[in-house]
Design a protein around this motif. Structure first.
Motif, PDB file in Angstrom:
ATOM      1  N   ARG A  29       0.833  -1.203   0.000  1.00  0.00           N
ATOM      2  CA  ARG A  29       0.000   0.000   0.000  1.00  0.00           C
ATOM      3  C   ARG A  29       0.868   1.253   0.000  1.00  0.00           C
ATOM      4  O   ARG A  29       0.519   2.259  -0.630  1.00  0.00           O
ATOM      5  CB  ARG A  29      -0.915   0.001   1.231  1.00  0.00           C
ATOM      6  N   THR A  30       2.004   1.202   0.647  1.00  0.00           N
ATOM      7  CA  THR A  30       2.897   2.353   0.717  1.00  0.00           C
ATOM      8  C   THR A  30       3.693   2.530  -0.574  1.00  0.00           C
ATOM      9  O   THR A  30       3.795   3.643  -1.113  1.00  0.00           O
ATOM     10  CB  THR A  30       3.870   2.193   1.899  1.00  0.00           C
ATOM     11  N   GLU A  31       4.253   1.430  -1.075  1.00  0.00           N
ATOM     12  CA  GLU A  31       5.161   1.500  -2.224  1.00  0.00           C
ATOM     13  C   GLU A  31       4.468   1.272  -3.564  1.00  0.00           C
ATOM     14  O   GLU A  31       4.963   1.710  -4.609  1.00  0.00           O
ATOM     15  CB  GLU A  31       6.275   0.462  -2.049  1.00  0.00           C
ATOM     16  N   GLY A  32       3.332   0.582  -3.544  1.00  0.00           N
ATOM     17  CA  GLY A  32       2.618   0.260  -4.774  1.00  0.00           C
ATOM     18  C   GLY A  32       3.184  -0.969  -5.462  1.00  0.00           C
ATOM     19  O   GLY A  32       4.354  -1.317  -5.304  1.00  0.00           O
ATOM     20  N   LEU A  33       2.335  -1.656  -6.203  1.00  0.00           N
ATOM     21  CA  LEU A  33       2.795  -2.745  -7.056  1.00  0.00           C
ATOM     22  C   LEU A  33       3.607  -2.176  -8.219  1.00  0.00           C
ATOM     23  O   LEU A  33       3.496  -0.995  -8.555  1.00  0.00           O
ATOM     24  CB  LEU A  33       1.608  -3.526  -7.626  1.00  0.00           C
ATOM     25  N   SER A  34       4.386  -3.025  -8.842  1.00  0.00           N
ATOM     26  CA  SER A  34       5.087  -2.605 -10.060  1.00  0.00           C
ATOM     27  C   SER A  34       4.065  -2.300 -11.157  1.00  0.00           C
ATOM     28  O   SER A  34       2.914  -2.744 -11.108  1.00  0.00           O
ATOM     29  CB  SER A  34       6.028  -3.715 -10.531  1.00  0.00           C
ATOM     30  N   GLY A  35       4.491  -1.558 -12.159  1.00  0.00           N
ATOM     31  CA  GLY A  35       3.604  -1.239 -13.269  1.00  0.00           C
ATOM     32  C   GLY A  35       3.077  -2.480 -13.965  1.00  0.00           C
ATOM     33  O   GLY A  35       1.895  -2.544 -14.342  1.00  0.00           O
ATOM     34  N   ASP A  36       3.933  -3.491 -14.136  1.00  0.00           N
ATOM     35  CA  ASP A  36       3.504  -4.719 -14.804  1.00  0.00           C
ATOM     36  C   ASP A  36       2.428  -5.428 -13.993  1.00  0.00           C
ATOM     37  O   ASP A  36       1.456  -5.955 -14.566  1.00  0.00           O
ATOM     38  CB  ASP A  36       4.694  -5.655 -15.014  1.00  0.00           C
ATOM     39  N   LEU A  37       2.592  -5.470 -12.674  1.00  0.00           N
ATOM     40  CA  LEU A  37       1.606  -6.153 -11.846  1.00  0.00           C
ATOM     41  C   LEU A  37       0.293  -5.381 -11.800  1.00  0.00           C
ATOM     42  O   LEU A  37      -0.790  -5.979 -11.821  1.00  0.00           O
ATOM     43  CB  LEU A  37       2.146  -6.373 -10.427  1.00  0.00           C
ATOM     44  N   ARG A  38       0.365  -4.046 -11.760  1.00  0.00           N
ATOM     45  CA  ARG A  38      -0.879  -3.278 -11.810  1.00  0.00           C
ATOM     46  C   ARG A  38      -1.619  -3.522 -13.126  1.00  0.00           C
ATOM     47  O   ARG A  38      -2.847  -3.667 -13.144  1.00  0.00           O
ATOM     48  CB  ARG A  38      -0.589  -1.782 -11.635  1.00  0.00           C
ATOM     49  N   THR A  39      -0.884  -3.594 -14.214  1.00  0.00           N
ATOM     50  CA  THR A  39      -1.508  -3.884 -15.499  1.00  0.00           C
ATOM     51  C   THR A  39      -2.148  -5.261 -15.494  1.00  0.00           C
ATOM     52  O   THR A  39      -3.263  -5.455 -16.012  1.00  0.00           O
ATOM     53  CB  THR A  39      -0.466  -3.792 -16.629  1.00  0.00           C
ATOM     54  N   ASP A  40      -1.469  -6.228 -14.893  1.00  0.00           N
ATOM     55  CA  ASP A  40      -2.006  -7.583 -14.806  1.00  0.00           C
ATOM     56  C   ASP A  40      -3.326  -7.595 -14.032  1.00  0.00           C
ATOM     57  O   ASP A  40      -4.304  -8.224 -14.455  1.00  0.00           O
ATOM     58  CB  ASP A  40      -0.991  -8.504 -14.129  1.00  0.00           C
ATOM     59  N   VAL A  41      -3.367  -6.876 -12.907  1.00  0.00           N
ATOM     60  CA  VAL A  41      -4.593  -6.854 -12.109  1.00  0.00           C
ATOM     61  C   VAL A  41      -5.707  -6.123 -12.851  1.00  0.00           C
ATOM     62  O   VAL A  41      -6.876  -6.517 -12.791  1.00  0.00           O
ATOM     63  CB  VAL A  41      -4.347  -6.222 -10.721  1.00  0.00           C
ATOM     64  N   ALA A  42      -5.383  -5.070 -13.576  1.00  0.00           N
ATOM     65  CA  ALA A  42      -6.389  -4.355 -14.355  1.00  0.00           C
ATOM     66  C   ALA A  42      -7.033  -5.289 -15.384  1.00  0.00           C
ATOM     67  O   ALA A  42      -8.251  -5.222 -15.627  1.00  0.00           O
ATOM     68  CB  ALA A  42      -5.771  -3.145 -15.049  1.00  0.00           C
ATOM     69  N   ARG A  43      -6.237  -6.157 -15.996  1.00  0.00           N
ATOM     70  CA  ARG A  43      -6.791  -7.146 -16.925  1.00  0.00           C
ATOM     71  C   ARG A  43      -7.750  -8.091 -16.208  1.00  0.00           C
ATOM     72  O   ARG A  43      -8.782  -8.492 -16.757  1.00  0.00           O
ATOM     73  CB  ARG A  43      -5.658  -7.948 -17.583  1.00  0.00           C
ATOM     74  N   ARG A  44      -7.428  -8.417 -14.975  1.00  0.00           N
ATOM     75  CA  ARG A  44      -8.304  -9.306 -14.195  1.00  0.00           C
ATOM     76  C   ARG A  44      -9.603  -8.599 -13.806  1.00  0.00           C
ATOM     77  O   ARG A  44     -10.669  -9.226 -13.750  1.00  0.00           O
ATOM     78  CB  ARG A  44      -7.557  -9.841 -12.973  1.00  0.00           C
ATOM     79  N   VAL A  45      -9.518  -7.295 -13.532  1.00  0.00           N
ATOM     80  CA  VAL A  45     -10.733  -6.531 -13.267  1.00  0.00           C
ATOM     81  C   VAL A  45     -11.648  -6.565 -14.496  1.00  0.00           C
ATOM     82  O   VAL A  45     -12.856  -6.812 -14.381  1.00  0.00           O
ATOM     83  CB  VAL A  45     -10.397  -5.074 -12.886  1.00  0.00           C
ATOM     84  N   LEU A  46     -11.085  -6.330 -15.675  1.00  0.00           N
ATOM     85  CA  LEU A  46     -11.876  -6.389 -16.904  1.00  0.00           C
ATOM     86  C   LEU A  46     -12.517  -7.763 -17.066  1.00  0.00           C
ATOM     87  O   LEU A  46     -13.705  -7.881 -17.422  1.00  0.00           O
ATOM     88  CB  LEU A  46     -10.987  -6.074 -18.108  1.00  0.00           C
ATOM     89  N   ASP A  47     -11.761  -8.812 -16.794  1.00  0.00           N
ATOM     90  CA  ASP A  47     -12.266 -10.175 -16.927  1.00  0.00           C
ATOM     91  C   ASP A  47     -13.421 -10.415 -15.962  1.00  0.00           C
ATOM     92  O   ASP A  47     -14.462 -10.983 -16.334  1.00  0.00           O
ATOM     93  CB  ASP A  47     -11.126 -11.158 -16.669  1.00  0.00           C
ATOM     94  N   VAL A  48     -13.271  -9.990 -14.716  1.00  0.00           N
ATOM     95  CA  VAL A  48     -14.332 -10.167 -13.713  1.00  0.00           C
ATOM     96  C   VAL A  48     -15.591  -9.391 -14.109  1.00  0.00           C
ATOM     97  O   VAL A  48     -16.712  -9.904 -13.991  1.00  0.00           O
ATOM     98  CB  VAL A  48     -13.838  -9.737 -12.320  1.00  0.00           C
ATOM     99  N   LEU A  49     -15.423  -8.167 -14.590  1.00  0.00           N
ATOM    100  CA  LEU A  49     -16.584  -7.375 -14.992  1.00  0.00           C
ATOM    101  C   LEU A  49     -17.349  -8.054 -16.128  1.00  0.00           C
ATOM    102  O   LEU A  49     -18.590  -8.120 -16.114  1.00  0.00           O
ATOM    103  CB  LEU A  49     -16.152  -5.971 -15.416  1.00  0.00           C
ATOM    104  N   GLY A  50     -16.626  -8.567 -17.113  1.00  0.00           N
ATOM    105  CA  GLY A  50     -17.287  -9.259 -18.218  1.00  0.00           C
ATOM    106  C   GLY A  50     -17.997 -10.515 -17.778  1.00  0.00           C
ATOM    107  O   GLY A  50     -19.149 -10.773 -18.152  1.00  0.00           O
ATOM    108  N   ASN A  51     -17.312 -11.337 -16.962  1.00  0.00           N
ATOM    109  CA  ASN A  51     -17.929 -12.554 -16.453  1.00  0.00           C
ATOM    110  C   ASN A  51     -19.181 -12.236 -15.647  1.00  0.00           C
ATOM    111  O   ASN A  51     -20.174 -12.975 -15.684  1.00  0.00           O
ATOM    112  CB  ASN A  51     -16.943 -13.321 -15.570  1.00  0.00           C
ATOM    113  N   SER A  52     -19.142 -11.133 -14.909  1.00  0.00           N
ATOM    114  CA  SER A  52     -20.262 -10.751 -14.056  1.00  0.00           C
ATOM    115  C   SER A  52     -21.455 -10.276 -14.870  1.00  0.00           C
ATOM    116  O   SER A  52     -22.603 -10.658 -14.614  1.00  0.00           O
ATOM    117  CB  SER A  52     -19.823  -9.645 -13.084  1.00  0.00           C
TER     118      SER A  52
END
Length: 478
Positions: A29-52
């Motif tokens: 929370r203090t340092e943040g995830l790396s840019g690559d990991l944030r991008t990976d999670v954003a893809r998972r958010v998109l996937d969850v929204l579509g599945n939902s």
């Protein structure tokens, strides 16, 4: 509000598993995830929204949403596709149920967990309720997913070659997901390390789920991730107000791993290279809305279809890892003629038959798992030709992959074979951003206009730079 959390001191937490997981959460929370990991999670958010969005007509979605509407509370977070807002925990319940209802959610191997279906709904609900930035939500969801799959690995037995949770009939996705989701929710509520540890400790008493529905039916499994997300947000809210969890909740004699997995539990796997190595980017996206054990068989059928006319097939052999047979091949008569579209999604013979006939979507899609499709005569005729067996090479690879080998014999006596060691959607055979967006478009084609779908996809993938979730969640509220 004065600290009412009791006896868990910082020194105590330094020497416990939950304390080290909480320390990872605070550091991220203090340092943040790396840019690559944030991008990976954003893809998972998109996937969850579509599945939902794809799941709204499912019985599980209708039932849970109806109950949510009867619960009073301040409207703080979006119920995806409902046109409404609910209290954060209630929104997490609705959205987690939606996320898991189509069996199209991501999968971690070898723990065989679907982590995003509970963690992302919990993070979105609390993130929206608290006005968090997109980056903060991605960081929290990333940590929650990581914790969930690490707990799943704590129950994975190398000698057995399978999850001890699974062997005992437990749904590790919802059991571990409740704890990981609680970490995400607590991060977004701004709790310190003690508070995050307490939230996980509380949620460990709430996680539940049995897998019997995979074998004999019932729609309750689809609500497991919703209940996990609901439990997680509730646990974080309890921790905010002073309820505490045991400091040895993970490794203790009556703690999480021993209670669920007994002597086969391995606490060391939970902490292995914690903060240095992330399991997150290796989690598989699902291209097909059916049980993940069926996917390599579908991939193999898609390969054979290039050269084989389904009308010429007289015999089909499906080879898979031995532990997989219980889920997608037994009992044989029921798998060859599934009683509903939902049952069809857990059938190796049915999914192979649909893929050989052409299927829909990215290979097979939602249209292949309606109750009407489950009764399709051509599909059932092919499915009856399938015999399933364990394959030695598949056993060697499983559960780090879900491989399959498919052999078909045609009328001229010739055998044709396709072997798939790396099923589609994983690191060795990934889905591109375009393919993931195509999956999202297919999921939402009955819910959103093409223009609205493009807008949602763009906002989801742009979450790392978003000031809040307001625009994204308004776009999927319905």
């Amino acid at each position: 509000m004065p600290d009412q959390r009791g006896t868990n001191t910082r020194h105590d937490l330094d020497n416990t598993v939950v304390g080290r997981l909480a320390a990872l959460a605070v550091r991220t929370r203090t340092e943040g995830l790396s840019g690559d990991l944030r991008t990976d999670v954003a893809r998972r958010v998109l996937d969850v929204l579509g599945n939902s969005l794809a799941a709204h007509d499912q019985p599980s979605a209708r039932a849970v949403t109806a109950v949510a509407r009867d619960w009073a509370g301040a409207p703080r977070a979006t119920g995806i596709g409902t046109g409404e807002q609910f209290p954060a925990a209630t929104a997490a319940l609705v959205n987690g149920t939606l996320a898991h209802s189509m069996d199209s959610d991501d999968t971690h191997l070898p723990s065989v967990l679907h982590p995003s279906a509970s963690v992302v709904p919990a993070a979105l609900a609390v993130g929206e309720a608290t006005g968090a930035t997109g980056a903060a939500v991605l960081d929290a969801a990333g940590v929650g997913i990581e914790i969930a799959v690490r707990l799943g690995m704590g129950g994975y037995d190398e000698e057995l070659g399978n999850s001890e949770f699974f062997e005992r009939g437990q749904h590790a996705t919802s059991i571990c997901g409740a704890v990981g989701s609680a970490a995400a929710a607590a991060m977004l509520y701004g709790l310190d390390a003690e508070g995050i540890a307490d939230a996980m400790g509380i949620a460990a008493s709430f996680g539940a789920g049995l897998l019997e529905a995979n074998r004999t039916g019932g729609t309750v499994k689809r609500a497991h991730c919703g209940w996990a997300a609901h439990s997680a947000v509730t646990a974080a809210e309890f921790a905010r107000h002073g309820l505490t969890g045991p400091p040895t909740v993970i490794e203790g004699r009556f703690g999480f791993l021993h209670a669920f997995c007994g002597d086969r539990a391995d606490t060391a796997k939970v902490l292995d290279r914690l903060g240095e190595h992330w399991e997150l980017p290796g989690i598989f996206f699902k291209p097909y809305p059916c049980n993940h054990f069926t996917h390599a068989g579908i991939d193999a059928a898609r390969i054979l279809r290039r050269d084989v006319d389904p009308a010429d097939i007289v015999e089909i052999e499906l080879g898979v890892p031995k532990p997989v047979l219980r889920t997608i091949a037994e009992p044989p008569a029921a798998k060859a003629a599934p009683e509903s579209g939902y049952h069809a999604a857990f059938s190796g013979p049915f999914t192979v038959a649909r893929a050989l006939l052409g299927g829909s979507g990215l290979g097979v899609g939602h249209a292949d798992f309606t109750d009407e499709s489950a009764k399709d005569p051509r599909t059932l005729e092919l499915a009856r030709l399938v015999t399933s067996h364990s394959d030695d090479r598949c056993d060697e690879i499983y559960p780090h992959q879900f491989p399959a080998v498919l052999r078909v014999r045609t009328r001229d006596g010739a055998w044709h074979q396709a072997r798939v060691d790396h099923n589609r959607g994983g690191p060795a055979n990934p889905l591109s951003d375009d393919e993931l967006t195509w999956k999202f478009d297919l999921n939402v084609e009955d819910r959103l206009t093409p223009e609205a779908a493009r807008t949602v996809a763009a906002h989801a993938l742009a979450l790392p730079a978003a000031d809040s979730l307001e625009t994204l969640m308004a776009a999927v509220r319905g």
